[in-house]
Structure formats: structure tokens, C-alpha cells
Design a protein around this motif. Structure first.
Motif, PDB file in Angstrom:
ATOM      1  N   SER A  17       0.719  -1.144   0.085  1.00  0.00           N
ATOM      2  CA  SER A  17       0.024   0.028  -0.201  1.00  0.00           C
ATOM      3  C   SER A  17       0.896   1.274  -0.079  1.00  0.00           C
ATOM      4  O   SER A  17       0.633   2.290  -0.915  1.00  0.00           O
ATOM      5  N   ARG A  21       1.355   3.964  -3.095  1.00  0.00           N
ATOM      6  CA  ARG A  21       0.988   5.503  -2.779  1.00  0.00           C
ATOM      7  C   ARG A  21       2.148   6.266  -3.406  1.00  0.00           C
ATOM      8  O   ARG A  21       1.885   7.367  -4.314  1.00  0.00           O
ATOM      9  N   ALA A  24       1.616   6.160  -7.211  1.00  0.00           N
ATOM     10  CA  ALA A  24       0.618   6.866  -7.809  1.00  0.00           C
ATOM     11  C   ALA A  24       1.137   8.219  -7.761  1.00  0.00           C
ATOM     12  O   ALA A  24       0.648   9.032  -8.792  1.00  0.00           O
ATOM     13  N   VAL A  25       1.744   8.859  -6.886  1.00  0.00           N
ATOM     14  CA  VAL A  25       2.355  10.296  -6.853  1.00  0.00           C
ATOM     15  C   VAL A  25       3.122  10.482  -8.013  1.00  0.00           C
ATOM     16  O   VAL A  25       2.956  11.378  -8.854  1.00  0.00           O
ATOM     17  N   THR A  28       1.206  10.579 -11.325  1.00  0.00           N
ATOM     18  CA  THR A  28       0.493  11.591 -11.482  1.00  0.00           C
ATOM     19  C   THR A  28       1.262  12.708 -12.086  1.00  0.00           C
ATOM     20  O   THR A  28       0.916  13.678 -12.740  1.00  0.00           O
ATOM     21  N   GLY A 139       2.645  17.074  -1.014  1.00  0.00           N
ATOM     22  CA  GLY A 139       2.211  15.889  -1.713  1.00  0.00           C
ATOM     23  C   GLY A 139       2.951  14.578  -1.633  1.00  0.00           C
ATOM     24  O   GLY A 139       2.641  13.585  -2.228  1.00  0.00           O
ATOM     25  N   PRO A 141       3.359  10.925   0.450  1.00  0.00           N
ATOM     26  CA  PRO A 141       2.795  10.341   1.242  1.00  0.00           C
ATOM     27  C   PRO A 141       3.244  10.473   2.569  1.00  0.00           C
ATOM     28  O   PRO A 141       4.544  10.557   2.791  1.00  0.00           O
ATOM     29  N   PHE A 172      -7.342  18.415  -1.377  1.00  0.00           N
ATOM     30  CA  PHE A 172      -7.515  16.920  -2.142  1.00  0.00           C
ATOM     31  C   PHE A 172      -8.317  15.818  -1.347  1.00  0.00           C
ATOM     32  O   PHE A 172      -8.228  16.056  -0.109  1.00  0.00           O
ATOM     33  N   ASP A 173      -9.062  14.935  -2.075  1.00  0.00           N
ATOM     34  CA  ASP A 173      -9.553  13.829  -1.163  1.00  0.00           C
ATOM     35  C   ASP A 173      -8.784  12.558  -1.319  1.00  0.00           C
ATOM     36  O   ASP A 173      -9.209  11.276  -1.234  1.00  0.00           O
ATOM     37  N   ASP A 174      -7.300  12.612  -1.563  1.00  0.00           N
ATOM     38  CA  ASP A 174      -6.663  11.212  -1.747  1.00  0.00           C
ATOM     39  C   ASP A 174      -6.306  10.704  -0.265  1.00  0.00           C
ATOM     40  O   ASP A 174      -5.577   9.755  -0.307  1.00  0.00           O
ATOM     41  N   GLY A 175      -6.259  11.233   0.836  1.00  0.00           N
ATOM     42  CA  GLY A 175      -6.312  11.030   2.000  1.00  0.00           C
ATOM     43  C   GLY A 175      -4.714  11.358   2.798  1.00  0.00           C
ATOM     44  O   GLY A 175      -4.769  11.082   3.778  1.00  0.00           O
ATOM     45  N   THR A 177      -2.505  14.575   0.852  1.00  0.00           N
ATOM     46  CA  THR A 177      -2.040  15.748   0.356  1.00  0.00           C
ATOM     47  C   THR A 177      -2.593  16.737   1.404  1.00  0.00           C
ATOM     48  O   THR A 177      -3.788  16.701   2.022  1.00  0.00           O
TER      49      THR A 177
END
Length: 213
Positions: A17, A21, A24-25, A28, A139, A141, A172-175, A177
């Protein structure tokens, strides 16, 4: 034995996990640079940095580390003003653009592709008197933020300044950021948070100033 296997599986899932993350960053950020001009890349040095370098309480030129330097706008500005500059960014395309811009400006900051949470993997040196972060830390994690703080602290000269721009935690809603003053006070041991100034954006942003004790 069953409990040991279960514990290992849960730990493995947690590690995957965390890696997910981080990936994913990176994806992006890569997508922003592939699509053209990232929204944060104005091509103009940040006014708060300009005030730090040229304002009434300007710092004398020294060593500066631009964390998440992007295409080099602020690193090039610092180099033009007599600073010995290192810029680090995770995205190779950003660093290539930064080097092209530096060549065009006839300045020579050291621009490196790398992870700002793994500064020990880069040949940066120490005794930086200024660290600049334009929405990089906020930004990252959360499981990598202590490593960022430790890397910066190790390389800071006594009295060094960290000037950081960050989004509030609810933008932001990524949990993950976002950043708060309280988080910085907790993570950056050996530093003093000396100023928090709200940004001018239509959503919560802040400029934070920390000083190395």
C-alpha cells in the motif's frame, strides 16, 4: 505459526500500500509533465522567495536546495542571484527541461533527478542555508515525510531557513495531500516554525517558514 503467517501477510499488504501511494504520486506528476505545462509551473519565481533573496531582510547568498524543483524556475532565479544551488526532482522530464532553461539563462545550478525523501542517495553535500519547497512536501505520502525532514535536517547549516508552500489538508481527497503547522512542528525536530502566512488561493494554502536551531 498461523499467527506469524497472518502478521507477515498484513505487513506485506501495508508495504504494498505504501509503495502504491509512492507510485501513484510519481505517475500523477509524470502525467502533468507529459500533458504540457504543470499548473504550478508559472515560469515566474515565487514572490515569497524573491523577498527572501532581495527583500529588506534578505539572506546573504549561500547554498540553497530546491526540493521538487520542477523545470527549474526558482533554482535558476537563485543561481542568478549568486546562490550555489542544487535542485532535485523526481521526474526526469522536469529535470531535462530545467537543464535546458539553465543553459539558456547561462547559469549552472546542479540539477538532479532524485527522491527528496531519499536525499542520502544523492551527492548533495551539506551546509545549506536555504531550503525551498513549492508544494512538494505536502504531496508526499505521509509514511515518507519523516525521511524528508531527516534528510533536510542533516544537510542544514545552523540557522538555516526552510521556506515551504503547502496546501491545506482538505483541498484534495486522496487521504494524504496537505500539511498543517502542527505537523511541521512535530516532524521537524530541531527547527522552529517562525511564520505561517495564508496563501492567496481560493482554497486553503499556506507559506511556512522554519529556522534550524
Amino acid at each position: 505459526m498461523k499467527l506469524a503467517r497472518m502478521t507477515w501477510r498484513l505487513s506485506s499488504l501495508g508495504r504494498r500500500s505504501e509503495r502504491s501511494r509512492e507510485l501513484a504520486v510519481k505517475r500523477t506528476l509524470q502525467a502533468y509533465y507529459l500533458s504540457g505545462k504543470p499548473p504550478w509551473d508559472s515560469g515566474i519565481p515565487a514572490p515569497e522567495l524573491v523577498d527572501t533573496v532581495e527583500g529588506p531582510h534578505a539572506l546573504p547568498p549561500g547554498r540553497a536546495l530546491d526540493l521538487g524543483c520542477g523545470t527549474g524556475t526558482n533554482a535558476i532565479y537563485l543561481a542568478r542571484n549568486g546562490w550555489d544551488v542544487v535542485g532535485v526532482d523526481l521526474i526526469g522530464r522536469a529535470i531535462r527541461r530545467a537543464k535546458d532553461k539553465a543553459d539558456a539563462a547561462d547559469v549552472r545550478p546542479l540539477l538532479l533527478r532524485g527522491d527528496v525523501t531519499r536525499l542520502g542517495e544523492l551527492a548533495l553535500g551539506e551546509d545549506f542555508s536555504l531550503f525551498f519547497d513549492l508544494s512538494c512536501y505536502c504531496g508526499i505520502p505521509t509514511h515518507r515525510r519523516d525521511a524528508y525532514a531527516a534528510g533536510v535536517t542533516t544537510r542544514a547549516a545552523p540557522g538555516a531557513r526552510l521556506l515551504m508552500f503547502g496546501y491545506g489538508p482538505d483541498v484534495f481527497d486522496d487521504g494524504f495531500t496537505g500539511v498543517t503547522a502542527e505537523e511541521l512542528r512535530t516532524r521537524f525536530t530541531g527547527w522552529e516554525l517562525t511564520d505561517v502566512t495564508p496563501g492567496t488561493n481560493p482554497f486553503p494554502t499556506y507559506w511556512f517558514t522554519l529556522h534550524r536551531r
